[in-house]
Motif scaffolding. Sequence first.
Motif, PDB file in Angstrom:
ATOM      1  N   ALA A  24      35.611 -22.124  21.785  1.00  0.00           N
ATOM      2  CA  ALA A  24      36.008 -23.368  22.448  1.00  0.00           C
ATOM      3  C   ALA A  24      36.425 -24.401  21.410  1.00  0.00           C
ATOM      4  CB  ALA A  24      34.870 -23.915  23.300  1.00  0.00           C
ATOM      5  N   VAL A  25      37.479 -25.159  21.755  1.00  0.00           N
ATOM      6  CA  VAL A  25      37.950 -26.271  20.930  1.00  0.00           C
ATOM      7  C   VAL A  25      37.995 -27.502  21.817  1.00  0.00           C
ATOM      8  CG1 VAL A  25      39.862 -27.213  19.578  1.00  0.00           C
ATOM      9  CG2 VAL A  25      39.338 -24.763  19.454  1.00  0.00           C
ATOM     10  N   HIS A  26      37.330 -28.573  21.387  1.00  0.00           N
ATOM     11  CA  HIS A  26      37.320 -29.824  22.139  1.00  0.00           C
ATOM     12  C   HIS A  26      37.966 -30.891  21.256  1.00  0.00           C
ATOM     13  CE1 HIS A  26      34.708 -27.958  25.120  1.00  0.00           C
ATOM     14  NE2 HIS A  26      33.978 -27.505  24.115  1.00  0.00           N
TER      15      HIS A  26
ATOM     16  N   VAL B  77      40.151 -24.643  25.609  1.00  0.00           N
ATOM     17  CA  VAL B  77      40.570 -25.870  24.931  1.00  0.00           C
ATOM     18  C   VAL B  77      40.453 -27.047  25.888  1.00  0.00           C
ATOM     19  CG1 VAL B  77      42.481 -27.044  23.759  1.00  0.00           C
ATOM     20  CG2 VAL B  77      42.185 -24.559  23.482  1.00  0.00           C
ATOM     21  N   THR B  78      39.908 -28.142  25.372  1.00  0.00           N
ATOM     22  CA  THR B  78      39.932 -29.391  26.135  1.00  0.00           C
ATOM     23  C   THR B  78      40.560 -30.489  25.278  1.00  0.00           C
ATOM     24  OG1 THR B  78      37.770 -30.267  25.432  1.00  0.00           O
ATOM     25  CG2 THR B  78      37.793 -28.758  27.332  1.00  0.00           C
ATOM     26  N   SER B  79      41.049 -31.502  25.943  1.00  0.00           N
ATOM     27  CA  SER B  79      41.665 -32.648  25.281  1.00  0.00           C
ATOM     28  C   SER B  79      41.101 -33.929  25.888  1.00  0.00           C
ATOM     29  CB  SER B  79      43.185 -32.611  25.460  1.00  0.00           C
ATOM     30  OG  SER B  79      43.757 -33.879  25.228  1.00  0.00           O
ATOM     31  N   SER B  80      41.040 -34.969  25.063  1.00  0.00           N
ATOM     32  CA  SER B  80      40.604 -36.282  25.553  1.00  0.00           C
ATOM     33  C   SER B  80      41.795 -37.145  25.973  1.00  0.00           C
ATOM     34  CB  SER B  80      39.785 -36.997  24.474  1.00  0.00           C
ATOM     35  OG  SER B  80      38.612 -36.280  24.170  1.00  0.00           O
ATOM     36  N   SER B  81      42.869 -36.485  26.418  1.00  0.00           N
ATOM     37  CA  SER B  81      44.065 -37.218  26.830  1.00  0.00           C
ATOM     38  C   SER B  81      43.771 -38.230  27.931  1.00  0.00           C
ATOM     39  CB  SER B  81      45.153 -36.245  27.304  1.00  0.00           C
ATOM     40  OG  SER B  81      45.720 -35.565  26.217  1.00  0.00           O
TER      41      SER B  81
ATOM     42  N   VAL C 151      36.021 -28.108  34.060  1.00  0.00           N
ATOM     43  CA  VAL C 151      35.602 -28.889  32.903  1.00  0.00           C
ATOM     44  C   VAL C 151      36.634 -29.986  32.672  1.00  0.00           C
ATOM     45  CG1 VAL C 151      35.186 -28.858  30.413  1.00  0.00           C
ATOM     46  CG2 VAL C 151      34.387 -26.955  31.843  1.00  0.00           C
ATOM     47  N   ALA C 152      36.191 -31.216  32.577  1.00  0.00           N
ATOM     48  CA  ALA C 152      37.111 -32.344  32.401  1.00  0.00           C
ATOM     49  C   ALA C 152      37.957 -32.166  31.154  1.00  0.00           C
ATOM     50  CB  ALA C 152      36.329 -33.649  32.324  1.00  0.00           C
ATOM     51  N   GLY C 153      39.262 -32.322  31.326  1.00  0.00           N
ATOM     52  CA  GLY C 153      40.172 -32.264  30.189  1.00  0.00           C
ATOM     53  C   GLY C 153      40.557 -30.874  29.741  1.00  0.00           C
ATOM     54  N   GLU C 154      40.159 -29.830  30.482  1.00  0.00           N
ATOM     55  CA  GLU C 154      40.521 -28.481  30.026  1.00  0.00           C
ATOM     56  C   GLU C 154      42.030 -28.285  30.119  1.00  0.00           C
ATOM     57  OE1 GLU C 154      38.991 -23.907  29.965  1.00  0.00           O
ATOM     58  OE2 GLU C 154      38.140 -25.259  31.480  1.00  0.00           O
ATOM     59  N   VAL C 155      42.572 -27.651  29.100  1.00  0.00           N
ATOM     60  CA  VAL C 155      44.019 -27.494  28.953  1.00  0.00           C
ATOM     61  C   VAL C 155      44.370 -26.010  28.983  1.00  0.00           C
ATOM     62  CG1 VAL C 155      45.995 -27.921  27.438  1.00  0.00           C
ATOM     63  CG2 VAL C 155      44.123 -29.573  27.533  1.00  0.00           C
TER      64      VAL C 155
ATOM     65  N   GLU D 191      47.519 -23.002  28.470  1.00  0.00           N
ATOM     66  CA  GLU D 191      48.672 -22.834  27.585  1.00  0.00           C
ATOM     67  C   GLU D 191      49.902 -23.499  28.172  1.00  0.00           C
ATOM     68  OE1 GLU D 191      51.093 -19.275  25.184  1.00  0.00           O
ATOM     69  OE2 GLU D 191      49.582 -18.762  26.697  1.00  0.00           O
ATOM     70  N   GLU D 192      50.060 -23.404  29.488  1.00  0.00           N
ATOM     71  CA  GLU D 192      51.229 -23.986  30.149  1.00  0.00           C
ATOM     72  C   GLU D 192      51.194 -25.514  30.092  1.00  0.00           C
ATOM     73  OE1 GLU D 192      49.228 -21.676  31.474  1.00  0.00           O
ATOM     74  OE2 GLU D 192      50.581 -19.966  31.165  1.00  0.00           O
ATOM     75  N   SER D 193      50.040 -26.096  30.388  1.00  0.00           N
ATOM     76  CA  SER D 193      49.968 -27.559  30.387  1.00  0.00           C
ATOM     77  C   SER D 193      50.043 -28.126  28.969  1.00  0.00           C
ATOM     78  CB  SER D 193      48.691 -28.041  31.081  1.00  0.00           C
ATOM     79  OG  SER D 193      47.533 -27.585  30.406  1.00  0.00           O
ATOM     80  N   ALA D 194      49.551 -27.386  27.984  1.00  0.00           N
ATOM     81  CA  ALA D 194      49.620 -27.851  26.594  1.00  0.00           C
ATOM     82  C   ALA D 194      51.068 -28.022  26.145  1.00  0.00           C
ATOM     83  CB  ALA D 194      48.894 -26.881  25.673  1.00  0.00           C
ATOM     84  N   ALA D 195      51.947 -27.150  26.647  1.00  0.00           N
ATOM     85  CA  ALA D 195      53.346 -27.189  26.220  1.00  0.00           C
ATOM     86  C   ALA D 195      54.083 -28.434  26.677  1.00  0.00           C
ATOM     87  CB  ALA D 195      54.072 -25.948  26.736  1.00  0.00           C
TER      88      ALA D 195
END
Length: 328
Positions: free
Chosen positions: A70-72, A93-97, A315-319, A321-325
């Motif tokens: 996991a990467v946060h 993967v999650t992001s704090s976007s 999970v809040a902020g989970e990304v 591959e499609e949304s990351a792009a």
Amino acid sequence: MAPDLPARLFDPDARARLQAVFEVDFDRPAVADLHQEDPQVLAGVDVLITGWGAGTIDDALLAAMPRLHAVHHAGGSVRDLVGEGCWRRAVRVTSSSDANAVPVAEYAVAMVLLSAKQAFRSQVVYRRVRAFVDREREFPSAGNHGAVVGLVGASRIGRNVIRLLRPYDLKVLVFDPFLSAAEAERLGVRSVGLDELLSRSSVVSLHAPLLESTRGMLGRRELALMQAGATLVNTARGALVDHDALVDELVSGRLWAVLDTTDPFEPLPASSPLYDLTNVVLTPHMAGAVGNELTRLGDHAVDSAISMFRGDSPVAGEVSEESAATMA
């Protein structure tokens, strides 16, 4: 991440919550480049929390971290952070976007309201004349009552801006090819084409992600559609706009702009004429989380890490591959 960033991201409460679930050594200095980290340390990493400047998690790093699952990211976009190998290995993967979108939207809304009120122009006039200013004569179209504001992009930040603008008596137009009429109605805005938005709005605020399809989406033709005296607010990526065309419009004095400078120039070249133009408000990438707002990003990353550990779904902020792009 930068060595001094953890101290600014994680307050004592966030550190305690993280250490209650994971084995974390906050006394160990963060490294700007994970490739320089001790291989023995990397070999024992299960969960990675990253921040700005972390570099790309490439195949070499994945090989060095066989336990990583996991990467946060305590930041926004993960496009340049997560290599293809992460997706192949099903690293989550999650992001704090979402957390970073809050201050960007707040900044944009403040600038939209001040621009429609012609606060920046009035400051220039007042400093120049140093005497009584006949407001009704000098600023006949100033104000936020019924002003038309155009938002380019109903993105995460764009939707936050829409929400924050709701209490004001504005007419909000939105251009986003993926925004349906039904969704626009639900948001309380009107969906229009880009040309109509540019020609009708006294303030245009950009909230589109920088993709190959959006790079340079505002060129000379599009900028020429804007009303004389209109303001362009850009808290998104600078490369959404043809820079040379924008400079020409601003140097001519026909348009005003609030530019929170990002790529392609961060910072702007010292020779840029924009520094000296009174019709341009320049800030050095200040719209996103800064100062006390950084702990919001840290809290989001800690919450996501703990939530994923507990097995929560979603999970809040989970990304993906499609949304990351398509992240900004």
